[in-house]
Design a protein around this motif. Structure first.
Motif, mmCIF file in Angstrom:
data_model
loop_
_atom_site.group_PDB
_atom_site.id
_atom_site.type_symbol
_atom_site.label_atom_id
_atom_site.label_comp_id
_atom_site.label_asym_id
_atom_site.label_seq_id
_atom_site.Cartn_x
_atom_site.Cartn_y
_atom_site.Cartn_z
ATOM 1 N N SER A 7 4.794 -3.041 -15.456
ATOM 2 C CA SER A 7 5.408 -3.854 -14.450
ATOM 3 C C SER A 7 5.754 -4.176 -13.099
ATOM 4 O O SER A 7 6.072 -2.447 -12.564
ATOM 5 C CB SER A 7 7.062 -4.810 -14.477
ATOM 6 N N VAL A 8 6.108 -4.775 -11.543
ATOM 7 C CA VAL A 8 5.910 -4.462 -10.683
ATOM 8 C C VAL A 8 6.581 -5.968 -9.504
ATOM 9 O O VAL A 8 6.992 -6.799 -10.740
ATOM 10 C CB VAL A 8 4.120 -4.437 -9.876
ATOM 11 N N SER A 9 6.566 -5.151 -8.773
ATOM 12 C CA SER A 9 7.342 -6.808 -7.746
ATOM 13 C C SER A 9 6.946 -6.108 -6.081
ATOM 14 O O SER A 9 6.003 -5.715 -5.512
ATOM 15 C CB SER A 9 8.646 -6.622 -7.709
ATOM 16 N N ARG A 10 6.623 -7.785 -5.733
ATOM 17 C CA ARG A 10 6.019 -7.058 -4.168
ATOM 18 C C ARG A 10 7.038 -7.946 -2.740
ATOM 19 O O ARG A 10 7.041 -8.688 -2.541
ATOM 20 C CB ARG A 10 4.596 -7.675 -3.919
ATOM 21 N N GLU A 11 8.412 -7.615 -2.693
ATOM 22 C CA GLU A 11 9.504 -8.087 -2.722
ATOM 23 C C GLU A 11 9.012 -7.957 -0.957
ATOM 24 O O GLU A 11 9.516 -9.177 0.241
ATOM 25 C CB GLU A 11 10.818 -8.627 -3.097
ATOM 26 N N LYS A 12 8.754 -6.727 -0.555
ATOM 27 C CA LYS A 12 7.990 -6.684 0.769
ATOM 28 C C LYS A 12 7.140 -5.837 1.197
ATOM 29 O O LYS A 12 5.890 -5.829 0.049
ATOM 30 C CB LYS A 12 9.078 -5.855 1.183
ATOM 31 N N LYS A 13 6.546 -6.495 2.469
ATOM 32 C CA LYS A 13 4.493 -6.093 2.508
ATOM 33 C C LYS A 13 5.180 -4.686 2.269
ATOM 34 O O LYS A 13 3.922 -4.309 1.824
ATOM 35 C CB LYS A 13 5.058 -6.622 3.925
ATOM 36 N N GLU A 14 5.904 -4.395 2.967
ATOM 37 C CA GLU A 14 5.423 -3.035 2.973
ATOM 38 C C GLU A 14 5.958 -2.032 1.333
ATOM 39 O O GLU A 14 5.488 -0.653 1.347
ATOM 40 C CB GLU A 14 6.479 -2.079 3.711
ATOM 41 N N SER A 15 6.366 -2.521 0.442
ATOM 42 C CA SER A 15 6.465 -1.958 -1.095
ATOM 43 C C SER A 15 5.904 -2.603 -2.244
ATOM 44 O O SER A 15 6.505 -4.055 -2.398
ATOM 45 C CB SER A 15 8.283 -1.895 -0.726
ATOM 46 N N PHE A 16 5.386 -1.401 -2.751
ATOM 47 C CA PHE A 16 5.166 -1.875 -4.256
ATOM 48 C C PHE A 16 5.493 -1.340 -4.992
ATOM 49 O O PHE A 16 4.583 -0.727 -5.593
ATOM 50 C CB PHE A 16 3.640 -2.305 -4.251
ATOM 51 N N PRO A 17 6.671 -0.994 -5.951
ATOM 52 C CA PRO A 17 6.935 -0.583 -6.610
ATOM 53 C C PRO A 17 6.687 -0.700 -8.751
ATOM 54 O O PRO A 17 6.174 -1.770 -8.746
ATOM 55 C CB PRO A 17 8.888 -0.797 -6.586
ATOM 56 N N GLU A 32 -14.626 -5.343 3.235
ATOM 57 C CA GLU A 32 -15.435 -4.699 3.856
ATOM 58 C C GLU A 32 -14.262 -4.166 3.817
ATOM 59 O O GLU A 32 -13.602 -2.285 4.954
ATOM 60 C CB GLU A 32 -16.222 -4.569 4.835
ATOM 61 N N SER A 33 -12.587 -3.453 3.698
ATOM 62 C CA SER A 33 -12.457 -3.313 3.801
ATOM 63 C C SER A 33 -11.639 -2.177 2.972
ATOM 64 O O SER A 33 -11.596 -2.314 1.961
ATOM 65 C CB SER A 33 -10.632 -3.800 4.464
ATOM 66 N N GLU A 34 -11.398 -0.890 3.519
ATOM 67 C CA GLU A 34 -11.422 1.053 3.370
ATOM 68 C C GLU A 34 -10.062 0.081 2.660
ATOM 69 O O GLU A 34 -8.829 -0.391 3.002
ATOM 70 C CB GLU A 34 -11.030 1.930 3.565
ATOM 71 N N ALA A 35 -9.890 1.418 0.904
ATOM 72 C CA ALA A 35 -8.554 1.200 0.608
ATOM 73 C C ALA A 35 -7.809 3.269 0.680
ATOM 74 O O ALA A 35 -8.497 3.966 1.011
ATOM 75 C CB ALA A 35 -8.525 1.708 -0.971
ATOM 76 N N PHE A 36 -6.870 2.709 1.513
ATOM 77 C CA PHE A 36 -6.086 4.025 1.830
ATOM 78 C C PHE A 36 -5.404 4.564 0.472
ATOM 79 O O PHE A 36 -4.474 3.282 0.150
ATOM 80 C CB PHE A 36 -5.292 3.779 3.041
ATOM 81 N N PHE A 37 -5.687 5.568 -0.044
ATOM 82 C CA PHE A 37 -4.525 6.285 -0.777
ATOM 83 C C PHE A 37 -2.906 6.758 -0.392
ATOM 84 O O PHE A 37 -2.983 7.678 0.008
ATOM 85 C CB PHE A 37 -5.022 6.795 -2.286
ATOM 86 N N GLY A 38 -2.295 6.437 -1.645
ATOM 87 C CA GLY A 38 -0.985 7.532 -1.265
ATOM 88 C C GLY A 38 -1.163 8.680 -2.003
ATOM 89 O O GLY A 38 -2.408 8.933 -2.787
ATOM 90 N N ARG A 86 -6.568 -3.536 3.729
ATOM 91 C CA ARG A 86 -6.440 -5.354 4.562
ATOM 92 C C ARG A 86 -6.023 -6.681 3.782
ATOM 93 O O ARG A 86 -5.884 -7.316 3.970
ATOM 94 C CB ARG A 86 -7.762 -5.728 6.384
ATOM 95 N N GLY A 87 -7.328 -6.026 2.561
ATOM 96 C CA GLY A 87 -6.870 -7.111 1.610
ATOM 97 C C GLY A 87 -8.770 -7.834 2.383
ATOM 98 O O GLY A 87 -9.002 -8.656 1.088
ATOM 99 N N GLN A 88 -9.197 -8.195 3.234
ATOM 100 C CA GLN A 88 -9.798 -8.333 3.421
ATOM 101 C C GLN A 88 -11.416 -7.847 3.565
ATOM 102 O O GLN A 88 -11.632 -6.472 2.808
ATOM 103 C CB GLN A 88 -10.394 -9.157 4.630
ATOM 104 N N ASN A 90 3.226 1.760 5.953
ATOM 105 C CA ASN A 90 3.630 1.117 7.465
ATOM 106 C C ASN A 90 2.371 1.038 8.256
ATOM 107 O O ASN A 90 2.357 0.819 8.664
ATOM 108 C CB ASN A 90 4.428 2.217 7.860
ATOM 109 N N LEU A 91 0.569 0.796 7.068
ATOM 110 C CA LEU A 91 -0.697 0.280 7.949
ATOM 111 C C LEU A 91 -0.303 -1.241 8.440
ATOM 112 O O LEU A 91 -1.318 -1.576 8.735
ATOM 113 C CB LEU A 91 -1.015 0.868 7.392
ATOM 114 N N ASN A 92 0.969 -2.654 7.530
ATOM 115 C CA ASN A 92 0.661 -3.616 7.810
ATOM 116 C C ASN A 92 -0.581 -4.112 6.856
ATOM 117 O O ASN A 92 -0.930 -5.060 7.230
ATOM 118 C CB ASN A 92 0.589 -3.853 8.751
ATOM 119 N N HIS A 93 -0.592 -3.839 5.812
ATOM 120 C CA HIS A 93 -1.652 -4.080 5.101
ATOM 121 C C HIS A 93 -1.114 -5.545 4.120
ATOM 122 O O HIS A 93 0.150 -4.799 3.542
ATOM 123 C CB HIS A 93 -2.136 -2.802 4.381
ATOM 124 N N ASP A 94 -1.740 -6.110 3.956
ATOM 125 C CA ASP A 94 -1.340 -7.422 3.343
ATOM 126 C C ASP A 94 -1.661 -6.735 1.505
ATOM 127 O O ASP A 94 -0.660 -6.929 0.831
ATOM 128 C CB ASP A 94 -2.494 -8.744 3.665
#
Lengths: 113, 113
Positions: B65-75, B99-105, B95-97, B26-30
């Motif tokens: 395999s993966v899917s990305r149907e919603k911005k928030e979800s990447f199963p 110098e953006s840091e990665a946030f991990f689960g 953020r995908g741009q 829910n970070l609004n990350h691309d």
């Protein structure tokens, strides 16, 4: 191909000493380099970013250097504490500017009381 | 409270079964990423997605395999074609741009029984 090397052997130090971890890379000239901390069974947590035009970056007891000639970054923790014990990972963005973090294997730091 | 959530934390799979690992942010990350980590190894990139409805293979995509149907979800689905699926799986977002840091689960530990 791009390669990131971190010392696979654990670093053992006494509390209060400075820990120094090394990250070397080849076949790439990154615009920046990041350091992360990972505790057992957890995801990595971002610590610091240093840009190619920055020689040194500090944050509290942490210091990172970046030598683009040697293709090396050093990560220092001063006045180390047992709570600093963890695995530390360096990361570069993938070649081609795709902003995909590529990680080294990490170095385990153990701080003894 | 913004963050990235993986579930379940532990997963057991019988040989020949497909399983799906959940990752929500829910970070609004691309950008979102899946990594695999084996003992003593670094993080290896399985798949990544830099925008909704688009994803790319990483270094070790075979059997996943993966899917990305919603911005928030990447199963991530681990299929029966993955020959050695027992590992620690980490999902990350950024953020995908530049110098953006990665946030991990928190990671999902998958064990084949």
């Amino acid at each position: 191909s791009q390669k990131i090397e971190q010392n696979s052997e654990a670093l053992n130090i006494q509390e209060g000493k400075t820990a120094t971890l090394t990250c070397n890379y080849t076949n790439y000239s990154p615009a920046y380099l990041q350091w992360y901390r990972q505790d057992p069974g957890r995801g990595p947590v971002f610590l610091l970013l240093i840009r190619e035009n920055e020689k040194e970056k500090r944050k509290e007891r942490l210091k990172v250097t970046f030598d683009t000639t040697l293709k090396q970054s050093l990560f220092h923790i001063t006045a180390s504490q047992p709570a600093d014990s963890a695995t530390y990972l360096c990361a570069l963005d993938r070649t081609g500017g795709s902003y995909i973090p590529t990680f080294g294997r990490g170095t385990s730091l153990i701080v003894h009381p | 409270d913004g963050g990235i959530t993986q579930s379940p934390k532990y997963l057991f799979r019988k040989e020949g079964q497909n399983v799906t690992l959940s990752c929500e942010q829910n970070l609004n990350h691309d950008a979102m990423y899946w990594y695999r980590q084996d003992p003593g190894q670094g993080l290896r990139l399985i798949y990544y997605s830099q925008i909704v409805n688009d994803f790319q293979k990483g270094d070790i995509a075979e059997g996943y395999s993966v899917s990305r149907e919603k911005k928030e979800s990447f199963p991530l689905t681990v299929t029966s074609a993955q020959k050695n699926p027992t590992a620690f799986y980490l999902c990350a977002s950024s953020r995908g741009q530049g110098e953006s840091e990665a946030f991990f689960g928190q990671g999902t530990r998958l064990t084949v029984v």
